[in-house]
Scaffold this motif. Structure first.
Motif, mmCIF file in Angstrom:
data_model
loop_
_atom_site.group_PDB
_atom_site.id
_atom_site.type_symbol
_atom_site.label_atom_id
_atom_site.label_comp_id
_atom_site.label_asym_id
_atom_site.label_seq_id
_atom_site.Cartn_x
_atom_site.Cartn_y
_atom_site.Cartn_z
ATOM 1 N N ARG A 62 4.223 -0.799 -6.653
ATOM 2 C CA ARG A 62 4.656 0.597 -6.759
ATOM 3 C C ARG A 62 3.486 1.522 -7.072
ATOM 4 N NH1 ARG A 62 8.923 -1.696 -9.541
ATOM 5 N NH2 ARG A 62 7.929 -1.159 -11.531
ATOM 6 N N THR A 76 7.277 4.288 0.653
ATOM 7 C CA THR A 76 8.339 3.994 -0.317
ATOM 8 C C THR A 76 9.173 2.822 0.161
ATOM 9 O OG1 THR A 76 8.411 6.318 -0.967
ATOM 10 C CG2 THR A 76 10.329 4.965 -1.526
ATOM 11 N N ARG A 77 9.565 2.828 1.434
ATOM 12 C CA ARG A 77 10.341 1.714 1.992
ATOM 13 C C ARG A 77 9.541 0.424 1.955
ATOM 14 N NH1 ARG A 77 11.423 5.447 5.757
ATOM 15 N NH2 ARG A 77 10.199 4.395 7.356
ATOM 16 N N GLN A 80 9.535 -0.921 -1.514
ATOM 17 C CA GLN A 80 10.839 -1.518 -1.823
ATOM 18 C C GLN A 80 10.994 -2.873 -1.140
ATOM 19 O OE1 GLN A 80 13.414 1.609 -0.480
ATOM 20 N NE2 GLN A 80 13.364 2.685 -2.449
#
Length: 91
Positions: A62, A76-77, A80
């Motif tokens: 992150r 961001t994806r 994740q």
């Protein structure tokens, strides 16, 4: 490495729990405990270490992907997806 004070405190608490588990394992081995409880303790320690490793890897992912100047929805994806992969692998 967790950088926020809260994450650092959480990681240190986990390390202290793992230390307690390893000390209990040491006492069991010194006392000549049966194999089954020793194996259960080893499995618990392995799970705790994997949980800590997962937490720190997720934090690192992150932080690194979020720190990119061009960070967007794709990053961001990706972060994740990578953290989900880490969680699955370390279970």
């Amino acid at each position: 490495m967790p950088h926020s004070p809260q994450d650092k405190k959480k990681a240190l608490l986990r390390v202290r729990r793992i230390l307690g588990q390893t000390e209990a394992l040491e006492r069991a081995l010194e006392a000549g405990a049966d194999c089954a409880p020793v194996l259960v303790q080893l499995a618990a320690i392995r799970g705790a270490v994997n949980g800590l490793m997962s937490e720190i890897l997720e934090s690192h992912i992150r932080e690194e992907l979020g720190a990119l100047p061009e960070a967007d929805d794709r990053h961001t994806r990706l972060a994740q997806d990578m953290t989900a992969l880490v969680r699955t692998y370390l279970k």
